[in-house]
Design a protein around this motif. Sequence first.
Motif, PDB file in Angstrom:
ATOM      1  N   PRO A 176       0.676  -1.014   0.212  1.00  0.00           N
ATOM      2  CA  PRO A 176      -0.190  -0.173   0.099  1.00  0.00           C
ATOM      3  C   PRO A 176       1.165   1.042  -0.065  1.00  0.00           C
ATOM      4  O   PRO A 176       1.784   1.263   1.208  1.00  0.00           O
ATOM      5  N   LEU A 177       0.367   1.646  -0.815  1.00  0.00           N
ATOM      6  CA  LEU A 177       1.279   3.574  -0.796  1.00  0.00           C
ATOM      7  C   LEU A 177       0.695   4.942  -0.738  1.00  0.00           C
ATOM      8  O   LEU A 177      -0.857   5.451  -1.026  1.00  0.00           O
ATOM      9  N   PHE A 178       0.854   5.405  -0.343  1.00  0.00           N
ATOM     10  CA  PHE A 178       0.438   7.133  -0.092  1.00  0.00           C
ATOM     11  C   PHE A 178       0.589   7.964  -0.854  1.00  0.00           C
ATOM     12  O   PHE A 178       2.714   7.944  -0.259  1.00  0.00           O
ATOM     13  N   GLN A 179       0.178   8.425  -1.239  1.00  0.00           N
ATOM     14  CA  GLN A 179       0.749  10.403  -1.932  1.00  0.00           C
ATOM     15  C   GLN A 179       0.924  11.362  -0.695  1.00  0.00           C
ATOM     16  O   GLN A 179      -0.199  11.815  -0.585  1.00  0.00           O
ATOM     17  N   LEU A 180       1.899  11.726  -0.605  1.00  0.00           N
ATOM     18  CA  LEU A 180       2.208  13.238   1.036  1.00  0.00           C
ATOM     19  C   LEU A 180       1.995  14.500  -0.687  1.00  0.00           C
ATOM     20  O   LEU A 180       1.943  14.415  -1.294  1.00  0.00           O
ATOM     21  N   LEU A 181       0.661  15.316  -0.211  1.00  0.00           N
ATOM     22  CA  LEU A 181       0.786  16.077  -1.202  1.00  0.00           C
ATOM     23  C   LEU A 181       1.181  17.781  -0.149  1.00  0.00           C
ATOM     24  O   LEU A 181       0.105  17.681   1.263  1.00  0.00           O
ATOM     25  N   LYS A 192      -7.450  11.660  -9.005  1.00  0.00           N
ATOM     26  CA  LYS A 192      -7.795  10.121 -10.092  1.00  0.00           C
ATOM     27  C   LYS A 192      -7.087   9.754 -10.172  1.00  0.00           C
ATOM     28  O   LYS A 192      -6.589   8.176 -10.187  1.00  0.00           O
ATOM     29  N   LEU A 193      -5.595  10.405 -10.644  1.00  0.00           N
ATOM     30  CA  LEU A 193      -3.834   9.958 -10.638  1.00  0.00           C
ATOM     31  C   LEU A 193      -3.734   9.445 -10.021  1.00  0.00           C
ATOM     32  O   LEU A 193      -2.885   8.218 -10.634  1.00  0.00           O
TER      33      LEU A 193
END
Length: 257
Positions: A176-181, A192-193
């Motif tokens: 599992p991956l999380f995108q930090l923003l 969506k991306l």
Amino acid sequence: YSVNKAKLPIEDTYVVAHRGASGYAPENTLEAFALAKKMEADFIELDIQRTKDGTLIVLHDKLVDRTTNGEGKVKDLSLHDIQQLDAGSWFNEKYPKYAKKEYVGAKVPTLEQVFETFGNSIQYIIELKSPHLYPKMEMELLNLLEKYQIEDDHIIIQSFDEKCLVNIHKQNANIPLFQLLKRPNTDEQQLKLIKKYAVGVGPNFKRINEDYVRKAKSFQLYIHPYTLNDEFEIETALNWGVSGIITNYPDKVKRKL
Ligand code: G3P
Ligand code: CA
């Protein structure tokens, strides 16, 4: 898929100890992680960098200066150099209220030491810091997860670096991956991306609102804003229905759940 569908429903709220229970113990040390575990945080969050001789270590900054008694860039120091450093005394000086004798001489842990100490007894959110500085760092992390048999439902990997996350996703789509923003876009296109390679987002709390939380969850993305230490902010985020709270004070958040 989602982060361990059976055990981690997206409607629950997970307490993430930011750099361990770093409000009470020196950040990113075994002491801070042990305290987070004692406080029953759901996850410990930690940051990794790589030494000159290629060992993954747990440290937030590119430099050792802020959180140890040494100086210089991690990438220019050997593991031996880093293991001589005191990563605890700065905390006692800065936060006398929480100072403890045993923090003096705390070490910068290697990632292997963390896995050896805690294994699958806790869940990890590991942040790849500055992966552009450390080529193939993500492969080394995947190898260690394999070596220590850390289960897919005990690990989330996160980064601000999208390329690095996409690369991990190509190597192993089960992690599992999380995108930090730092500056999340309010339109849905970005979510969506992200959904193509990640299971969650870690946005800067200061730049989101209730509508953003709703949108992320409508894509079945976990949303763990960072970093909430203030009572009012914690309550606000809980009211918005976030799936996780990243905090230096896991006990404070646990009391509100
Ligand atoms: O979990 C998100 C948060 O850790 C990102 O910011 O600077 O504390 O690593 P930072
Ligand atoms: Ca982090």
